[in-house]
Design a protein around this motif. Sequence first.
Motif, PDB file in Angstrom:
ATOM      1  N   ASN A  73       0.852  -1.194   0.000  1.00 59.86           N
ATOM      2  CA  ASN A  73       0.000   0.000   0.000  1.00 59.86           C
ATOM      3  C   ASN A  73       0.885   1.241   0.000  1.00 59.86           C
ATOM      4  N   TRP A  74       0.263   2.351  -0.251  1.00 59.28           N
ATOM      5  CA  TRP A  74       0.989   3.593  -0.496  1.00 59.28           C
ATOM      6  C   TRP A  74       1.528   4.248   0.762  1.00 59.28           C
ATOM      7  N   VAL A  75       1.138   3.776   1.955  1.00 56.45           N
ATOM      8  CA  VAL A  75       1.419   4.485   3.206  1.00 56.45           C
ATOM      9  C   VAL A  75       2.876   4.367   3.636  1.00 56.45           C
ATOM     10  N   LYS A  76       3.482   5.512   3.955  1.00 57.41           N
ATOM     11  CA  LYS A  76       4.832   5.548   4.549  1.00 57.41           C
ATOM     12  C   LYS A  76       4.759   5.940   6.022  1.00 57.41           C
ATOM     13  N   SER A  77       3.800   6.805   6.373  1.00 55.77           N
ATOM     14  CA  SER A  77       3.687   7.271   7.754  1.00 55.77           C
ATOM     15  C   SER A  77       2.297   7.865   7.983  1.00 55.77           C
ATOM     16  N   LEU A  80      -0.191  12.137  11.960  1.00 62.58           N
ATOM     17  CA  LEU A  80      -1.248  12.846  12.678  1.00 62.58           C
ATOM     18  C   LEU A  80      -2.564  12.100  12.481  1.00 62.58           C
ATOM     19  N   PRO A  81      -3.533  12.322  13.365  1.00 65.00           N
ATOM     20  CA  PRO A  81      -4.795  11.572  13.294  1.00 65.00           C
ATOM     21  C   PRO A  81      -5.492  11.644  11.941  1.00 65.00           C
ATOM     22  N   ASN A  82      -5.362  12.794  11.268  1.00 71.74           N
ATOM     23  CA  ASN A  82      -6.063  12.929   9.991  1.00 71.74           C
ATOM     24  C   ASN A  82      -5.108  13.153   8.817  1.00 71.74           C
ATOM     25  N   VAL A  83      -3.848  12.736   8.978  1.00 72.93           N
ATOM     26  CA  VAL A  83      -2.847  12.929   7.921  1.00 72.93           C
ATOM     27  C   VAL A  83      -2.128  11.616   7.622  1.00 72.93           C
ATOM     28  N   THR A  84      -1.996  11.304   6.342  1.00 72.93           N
ATOM     29  CA  THR A  84      -1.186  10.165   5.899  1.00 72.93           C
ATOM     30  C   THR A  84      -0.179  10.663   4.871  1.00 72.93           C
ATOM     31  N   ILE A  85       1.055  10.198   4.981  1.00 75.37           N
ATOM     32  CA  ILE A  85       2.101  10.490   3.998  1.00 75.37           C
ATOM     33  C   ILE A  85       2.435   9.182   3.294  1.00 75.37           C
ATOM     34  N   GLY A  86       2.483   9.222   1.968  1.00 74.24           N
ATOM     35  CA  GLY A  86       2.753   7.974   1.250  1.00 74.24           C
ATOM     36  C   GLY A  86       3.386   8.196  -0.106  1.00 74.24           C
ATOM     37  N   ILE A  87       3.533   7.103  -0.814  1.00 72.57           N
ATOM     38  CA  ILE A  87       4.190   7.088  -2.123  1.00 72.57           C
ATOM     39  C   ILE A  87       3.261   7.700  -3.173  1.00 72.57           C
ATOM     40  N   LYS A  88       3.790   8.592  -4.004  1.00 70.85           N
ATOM     41  CA  LYS A  88       3.017   9.120  -5.118  1.00 70.85           C
ATOM     42  C   LYS A  88       2.974   8.073  -6.222  1.00 70.85           C
ATOM     43  N   CYS A  89       1.793   7.708  -6.630  1.00 67.54           N
ATOM     44  CA  CYS A  89       1.610   6.706  -7.680  1.00 67.54           C
ATOM     45  C   CYS A  89       0.885   7.322  -8.875  1.00 67.54           C
ATOM     46  N   ASP A  90       1.065   6.707 -10.021  1.00 64.82           N
ATOM     47  CA  ASP A  90       0.231   7.034 -11.174  1.00 64.82           C
ATOM     48  C   ASP A  90      -1.065   6.252 -10.998  1.00 64.82           C
ATOM     49  N   THR A  91      -2.159   6.973 -10.792  1.00 66.32           N
ATOM     50  CA  THR A  91      -3.419   6.341 -10.423  1.00 66.32           C
ATOM     51  C   THR A  91      -4.096   5.715 -11.638  1.00 66.32           C
ATOM     52  N   VAL A 193     -20.552  -5.494   2.919  1.00 67.28           N
ATOM     53  CA  VAL A 193     -21.526  -5.688   1.835  1.00 67.28           C
ATOM     54  C   VAL A 193     -20.927  -5.322   0.478  1.00 67.28           C
ATOM     55  N   ASP A 194     -20.386  -4.126   0.396  1.00 64.48           N
ATOM     56  CA  ASP A 194     -19.731  -3.679  -0.830  1.00 64.48           C
ATOM     57  C   ASP A 194     -18.716  -2.608  -0.473  1.00 64.48           C
ATOM     58  N   THR A 195     -17.781  -2.399  -1.366  1.00 63.85           N
ATOM     59  CA  THR A 195     -16.732  -1.410  -1.113  1.00 63.85           C
ATOM     60  C   THR A 195     -16.083  -1.051  -2.436  1.00 63.85           C
ATOM     61  N   LYS A 196     -15.149  -0.117  -2.392  1.00 64.23           N
ATOM     62  CA  LYS A 196     -14.393   0.218  -3.604  1.00 64.23           C
ATOM     63  C   LYS A 196     -12.929   0.379  -3.256  1.00 64.23           C
ATOM     64  N   TYR A 197     -12.092   0.052  -4.216  1.00 62.33           N
ATOM     65  CA  TYR A 197     -10.647   0.187  -4.051  1.00 62.33           C
ATOM     66  C   TYR A 197     -10.094   1.028  -5.189  1.00 62.33           C
ATOM     67  N   GLU A 198      -9.069   1.794  -4.862  1.00 62.29           N
ATOM     68  CA  GLU A 198      -8.322   2.527  -5.880  1.00 62.29           C
ATOM     69  C   GLU A 198      -6.885   2.040  -5.867  1.00 62.29           C
ATOM     70  N   PHE A 199      -6.304   1.951  -7.045  1.00 65.67           N
ATOM     71  CA  PHE A 199      -4.945   1.437  -7.180  1.00 65.67           C
ATOM     72  C   PHE A 199      -4.103   2.411  -7.987  1.00 65.67           C
ATOM     73  N   GLY A 200      -2.803   2.353  -7.758  1.00 66.98           N
ATOM     74  CA  GLY A 200      -1.866   3.150  -8.521  1.00 66.98           C
ATOM     75  C   GLY A 200      -0.607   2.356  -8.776  1.00 66.98           C
ATOM     76  N   LYS A 201       0.260   2.916  -9.598  1.00 71.06           N
ATOM     77  CA  LYS A 201       1.488   2.222  -9.958  1.00 71.06           C
ATOM     78  C   LYS A 201       2.674   3.159  -9.774  1.00 71.06           C
ATOM     79  N   SER A 202       3.732   2.648  -9.189  1.00 77.58           N
ATOM     80  CA  SER A 202       4.999   3.375  -9.097  1.00 77.58           C
ATOM     81  C   SER A 202       6.061   2.424  -9.613  1.00 77.58           C
ATOM     82  N   GLY A 203       6.695   2.813 -10.714  1.00 79.00           N
ATOM     83  CA  GLY A 203       7.580   1.853 -11.380  1.00 79.00           C
ATOM     84  C   GLY A 203       6.737   0.710 -11.927  1.00 79.00           C
TER      85      GLY A 203
END
Length: 309
Positions: A73-77, A80-91, A193-203
């Motif tokens: 997954n894209w998460v690096k850190s 903060l409670p409402n902040v995520t830092i992660g890898i930039k991907c081509d979505t 019941v149902d959900t959605k996922y988003e994916f990206g690519k790095s390299g």
Amino acid sequence: MIATNLQIPGQTAFYKGKVRDVYTIEDKLMVMVVSDRISAFDVVLPRPIPYKGQVLNQVAAIMLDATKDILPNWVKSVPLPNVTIGIKCDTFPVEMVVRGNLTGHAWRTYKSGQRVLCGVKMPEGMKENDFFPEPIITPTTKAHEGHDEDISREEIIAQGLVSKEDYEQLEKYTLALFKRGKELAAKRGLILVDTKYEFGKSGDTIYVIDEIHTPDSSRYFYAEGYEENQQAGKQQKQLSKEFVREWLMENGFQGKEGQSVPEMTDEFVNSVSERYIELFENITGQKFVKEDVSQEAAEEKIKATLKSL
């Protein structure tokens, strides 16, 4: 937080979504701030919901950590409670919607007499909220403005939105993530019941990005009483933000031209906040701890975290 205006060294882009403020850092990392804004029917409502951003960000962090053996997954850190830092991907320009039950958009399509959704055939003789024999994937286009549109697997590949090889991999990841999500939900007495996922690519690597298994991106039923409700033809008790959409519809708003958002009273706003906290605790099994962070403190924490990555 309602909105942010962070000054981050190395910032190369900024995107303000309906709910998220996203800062791109040196085209390598992304700082995602999940605000307390709330949207329904593709409209951002006029008042924020206290702690909603924290709920969504923390549920997503827990669920991404619980699925990292399936794919990266894209998460690096999560500084903060409402902040995520992660890898930039081509979505990838599609959202992978997966459905275990005949509910929501799938049910409305079915009730209209249609038996094909996004190129997928649905069995005859089903009732609302019945389980499909196997989960189905009903992808949509990913729109920055306006509504996402239904699209079939064949159209995605034919239009070159995603290569056949990558799309087949996305399908495998989608079903594996949904299976894990259902297992996690079952431990909490819930049905995913149902959900959605988003994916990206790095390299050459595919990552799952954004949020997963949150009350904004997913629909949950309570397992207790599910069978009895189905047999009696009663509605299922839900855990999702559907209650917000229902309140808007009851007050004459469905996002259509000429309609106005009804007044959101303090009482209603607080009740929505309490429901989101309830959702967090039901989905994760953890006690929710309210955390208030000023923009100044957030900025310093983000800068320090970026230096360490």
